[in-house]
Design an enzyme around this catalytic site. Structure first.
Site, PDB file in Angstrom:
ATOM      1  N   LYS A   1       0.896  -1.053   0.093  1.00 39.05           N
ATOM      2  CA  LYS A   1       0.451  -0.019  -0.241  1.00 39.05           C
ATOM      3  C   LYS A   1       1.082   1.136  -0.091  1.00 39.05           C
ATOM      4  O   LYS A   1       2.052   1.358   0.272  1.00 39.05           O
ATOM      5  CB  LYS A   1      -0.783   0.083   1.263  1.00 39.05           C
ATOM      6  CG  LYS A   1      -2.035   1.121   1.251  1.00 39.05           C
ATOM      7  CD  LYS A   1      -3.146   0.817   0.178  1.00 39.05           C
ATOM      8  CE  LYS A   1      -4.473   0.754   0.353  1.00 39.05           C
ATOM      9  NZ  LYS A   1      -5.578  -0.148   0.682  1.00 39.05           N
TER      10      LYS A   1
HETATM   11  N1  GLU Z   1      -7.542   0.500  -3.032  1.00 35.06           N
HETATM   12  C1  GLU Z   1      -8.631  -1.489  -2.271  1.00 35.06           C
HETATM   13  C2  GLU Z   1      -8.145  -1.937  -1.119  1.00 35.06           C
HETATM   14  O1  GLU Z   1      -8.004  -1.539  -0.005  1.00 35.06           O
HETATM   15  C3  GLU Z   1      -7.847  -1.964  -3.407  1.00 35.06           C
HETATM   16  C4  GLU Z   1      -6.632  -2.834  -3.716  1.00 35.06           C
HETATM   17  C5  GLU Z   1      -6.857  -3.120  -5.233  1.00 35.06           C
HETATM   18  O2  GLU Z   1      -7.191  -3.478  -5.778  1.00 35.06           O
HETATM   19  O3  GLU Z   1      -5.406  -3.994  -5.344  1.00 35.06           O
HETATM   20  O4  GLU Z   1      -8.658  -3.331  -0.722  1.00 35.06           O
END
Ligand code: GLU
Length: 435
Positions: free
Chosen positions: A119
């Site tokens: 992230k």
């Molecule tokens: N930001 C989204 C989450 O927290 C999607 C992450 C993704 O699709 O890689 O799950």
């Protein structure tokens, strides 16, 4: 008596605000204890693999240069490439990126995907920048991340305040900086792209649809039809809007909404589409929506009258301050980490069910996986296929967690963590630790 005095002292001492990392570590520790996680694997999973911090300059519209700080934390890749979103928000820092990366590891593992967790994002308030500036910021961030991301290594996606446009800029920048013959083969470096540029039909609604499905599955198992149920939503972005859209279709009634600009309520119901159209014309804000009353004290939002509460904005929203007064019987976590450990304890004691983030909002990353497969295989999937596949995958995950929780007499979060961590533990035991 001595213990009681010590506890009182501790209570009255000014406690520093708990970070998101405290939250995810406490959740992890209690699940690790529950499954007797091997101590070596506990050590590995307690820390992040890589942490990338980049400072990069961007030319602003007025000709000045501004320096931005971007983050990408890669928590674990035992099951596959790092996967997870990038958010643009003033709260982005290393603590938030670490915690959110860890949540992704559990989420992708629980969903049975061939991914790890990562992230990141940029610490900024996007409302302060023009579209052209946001494009240059995004492109320069992608360039700064360079080979720390990649279609088989670390695959970003949208998150808070980023969207398919952000992903289109990222994909274009990444592909443009590859040798010509490799460019199109790198399209799956990010997911959540626009449908016309390698994106998946339905990826936009996948997270909110998943939130809705988790609520529906829970309601079916507990014989509580959705028709006539009242729900409140915090965050009317991509996740909140689509969850509300599908719930309304099943006869549930949205009675209150909160976003960064204000809070509104109408116990007779707020039309999801009408509010959505209003927001488009009102600079993305729900404030002053004429068919509802403002909720003046924003801290009272979670305590409003309803059956279902959907926090779909930021972390640490449900805490010991509001948990004792929450009316909802079901909390469906559209956001990542919206309930902190202390808040959760109170809710569980009060018999309130929480469908945890790593299950409830996993529709997004499952949709991302479909997009990644589509790009890798040179395919184009249709919306109905995507929705049917999402349904099947999310039902499997929901049932697994629900049954595990019942069998082991656990809350759903601990059950979800146990399943997620056990899968990673198995992979480590099979492979061993290099060298
Ligand atoms: N930001 C989204 C989450 O927290 C999607 C992450 C993704 O699709 O890689 O799950």
């Amino acid at each position: 008596m001595a213990i009681a005095t010590a506890e009182i002292k501790k209570e009255t001492k000014k406690v520093p605000l708990r970070g998101m990392m405290d939250n995810v570590m406490e959740q992890f520790d209690s699940a690790a204890d529950q499954i007797n996680l091997h101590p070596n694997i506990r050590k590995i999973l307690s820390i992040t693999n890589n942490e990338i911090i980049v400072n990069f300059p961007v030319k602003m519209d007025n000709g000045e240069v501004e320096i931005f700080t971007g983050y990408r934390v890669q928590h674990n890749n035992a099951l596959g490439p790092y996967k997870g979103g990038l958010r643009y928000h003033p709260t982005v820092d290393i603590d938030a990126a670490r915690a959110l990366a860890m949540w992704m590891t559990w989420k992708t593992s629980l969903a049975g995907l061939p991914y790890g967790g990562g992230k990141g994002g940029i610490k900024l308030d996007p409302s302060k920048y023009s579209q052209a500036e946001l494009e240059r910021i995004t492109r320069r961030f992608t360039f700064a991340l360079a080979d720390n991301i990649g279609p088989e290594h670390d695959i970003p996606a949208p998150d808070v305040n980023t969207n398919s446009q952000t992903m289109a800029w990222m994909a274009d920048t990444y592909m443009s900086t590859r040798p010509p013959a490799e460019r199109t083969a790198n399209q799956h470096v990010v997911t959540g792209k626009p449908a016309g540029s390698g994106g998946l039909e339905g990826r936009d609604r996948a997270t909110g649809y998943g939130v809705y499905l988790s609520i529906k599955f829970w309601s079916e198992k507990n014989n509580k039809p959705l028709d006539g149920k009242k729900f409140i939503v915090q965050g009317f972005g991509n996740v909140g809007y689509w969850a509300a859209y599908f719930l309304e279709k099943d006869g549930a009634k949205m009675v209150a909404v909160q976003d960064a600009f204000g809070s509104i309520q109408n116990q007779k119901g707020i039309s999801v589409e009408d509010l959505f159209n209003y927001v488009q014309l009102n600079d993305g804000s729900i404030a002053d929506y004429p068919k509802a009353k403002p909720v003046l004290d924003k801290d009272k939002f979670f305590t409003l009258n309803c059956d279902i509460c959907i926090p779909a904005a930021l972390g640490n929203q449900i805490t010991k301050e509001n948990a004792p007064r929450i009316k909802a019987r079901l909390i469906a976590e559209g956001a990542n980490g919206p309930t902190n450990v202390e808040g959760e304890k109170i809710l569980l004691e009060r018999g309130i069910t929480i469908i945890p983030d790593i299950l409830c909002n996993s529709g997004g990353v499952v949709g991302s996986y479909f997009e990644w497969l589509q790009n890798r295989n040179g395919e184009l999937w249709q919306l109905d296929e995507v929705m049917a596949k999402l349904d099947k995958k999310l039902k499997e995950s929901f049932d697994k967690v629900y049954d595990y929780a019942k069998r082991e007499s656990l809350d759903m979060r601990t059950a979800a963590y146990c399943l997620a961590i056990e899968r990673i533990e198995r992979a480590y035991i099979q492979r061993g630790i290099f060298p």
